[in-house]
Scaffold this active site. Structure first.
Site, PDB file in Angstrom:
ATOM      1  CB  ALA A   1     -11.227  68.369  -4.591  1.00 37.14           C
ATOM      2  CG  ASN A   2      -7.206  66.230  -2.843  1.00 39.13           C
ATOM      3  OD1 ASN A   2      -7.231  67.292  -1.907  1.00 39.13           O
ATOM      4  ND2 ASN A   2      -7.826  65.289  -2.461  1.00 39.13           N
TER       5      ASN A   2
ATOM      6  N   GLY B   1     -12.078  60.966 -10.039  1.00 36.31           N
ATOM      7  CA  GLY B   1     -13.044  61.507  -9.331  1.00 36.31           C
ATOM      8  C   GLY B   1     -13.093  62.874  -8.579  1.00 36.31           C
TER       9      GLY B   1
ATOM     10  CB  CYS C   1      -1.942  57.863  -9.347  1.00 36.00           C
ATOM     11  SG  CYS C   1      -2.428  59.393  -9.835  1.00 36.00           S
TER      12      CYS C   1
ATOM     13  N   GLY D   1     -15.270  54.479  -1.261  1.00 36.52           N
ATOM     14  CA  GLY D   1     -15.426  54.896  -2.606  1.00 36.52           C
ATOM     15  C   GLY D   1     -14.538  53.934  -3.651  1.00 36.52           C
TER      16      GLY D   1
ATOM     17  CB  ILE E   1      -9.061  54.222  -3.806  1.00 27.08           C
ATOM     18  CG1 ILE E   1      -8.587  54.835  -5.253  1.00 27.08           C
ATOM     19  CG2 ILE E   1      -7.945  53.692  -3.217  1.00 27.08           C
ATOM     20  CD1 ILE E   1      -7.790  56.110  -4.751  1.00 27.08           C
TER      21      ILE E   1
END
EC number: 1.2.1.10
Length: 315
Positions: free
Chosen positions: A169-170, A164, A131, A14, A16
């Site tokens: 989701a996290n 994304g 991040c 993806g 990253i």
């Protein structure tokens, strides 16, 4: 295999993973991309890797293990998911492959290059926090080196376009992981992390705010010096990392105590540090500094591992 570069695998094709691949190909004198691994044969990352002559597989971790050159791989970046990472970790460790984890799994210790890489340089699995953690923990740690940080709070504001499905989701894992790392790595007694997805158009680059609450007798000039030095250190591997404005201080005395989470009404100094992180634009857009700081930090860690462990062994 190159005689001077260490082959690495990138798991996750993806944004990253693809940005990592481009960074290594363009910027690294120490590493070479030995494999790009995905699970979607139609992904842009795998297609780009093939065009660039990088060995690829859409067979996931088992596809990587089956590649003819797998035995040459020394380091693997995992840019997939926390659940998948636990499976990848067990399979890669069995082959002696060092792992740099860009997921929230945190199987190994949290690592921020300018803070604690040396402590964990020989661990088999290193976690890159988040991040927001990579952007703010260096600042908390710098302040904590001057005065006790009773409480630290960070707010990471990122463009919605740079978030994304994995990031969305996290969100809970982001806040929990970053909060823990503010304490465990940053050195604060208590920590809290907040993430904000900004839908503004055109997209804004990553902005981070760091608040630290320190004693009233803290040396504010020493804090300024420590923060500015730390920003310069991070900027060496994340060129778009910078102070947005001067470090600010607000004093709270007996007459105007501040209500600090976990501490109650307290006297002290609130240190406020405002940062922005602009991406290098290797693969991701410049506003995606939140993703760029993760890939840049992970690349820095991998290069240091390669220089310290494998180059010296002549591998």
């Amino acid at each position: 295999m190159s005689s001077t570069r260490i082959p690495v695998a990138i798991i996750g094709s993806g944004n990253i993973g693809t940005d990592l691949m481009i960074k290594i190909l363009r910027c690294s004198d120490t590493l070479e991309v030995g494999a790009m691994v995905g699970i979607d044969p139609a992904s842009d990352g795998l297609a780009r890797a093939e065009r660039l002559g990088v060995p690829t597989t859409a067979g996931g971790i088992d596809g990587l293990l089956a590649l003819p050159n797998f035995k040459e791989i020394r380091i693997a970046f995992d840019a997939t998911s926390a659940g998948a990472h636990k499976v990848h970790d067990s399979k890669l460790r069995a082959h002696g492959v060092r792992i740099i984890d860009l997921t929230p799994a945190a199987v190994g210790p949290y690592v921020v290059p300018v803070v604690n890489f040396a402590e964990h340089a020989h661990e088999p699995n290193l976690n890159m926090v988040t991040c927001g953690g990579q952007a703010t923990i260096p600042i908390v740690h710098a302040v904590a080196g001057v005065a006790p940080v009773h409480y630290a709070e960070i707010v990471a504001a990122i463009s919605s376009k740079s978030a994304g499905p994995g990031t969305r989701a996290n969100i809970d894992e982001f806040t929990e992981t970053t909060s823990r790392a503010i304490v465990e790595v940053g050195g604060a007694a208590r920590g809290k992390a907040i993430i904000v997805l900004n839908p503004a158009e055109p997209p804004l680059i990553m902005r981070d705010t760091v608040y630290c609450f320190v004693p009233l007798d803290a040396d504010t000039q020493a804090i300024v010096d420590a923060v500015e030095q730390r920003v310069a250190e991070v900027n060496r591997y994340v060129p778009g990392y910078r102070l947005k404005q001067h470090v600010q201080f607000e004093h709270f005395t007996e007459n105007n105590r501040q209500n600090i989470p976990g501490l109650g009404w307290s006297t002290g100094i609130k240190v406020a540090v405002y940062l922005e992180v602009e991406g290098a634009g290797h693969y991701l857009p410049a506003y995606a500094g939140n993703l760029d700081i993760m890939t840049s930090a992970a690349l820095t860690v991998a290069e240091r591992i390669a220089q310290a462990q494998f180059t010296d062994q002549g591998l």
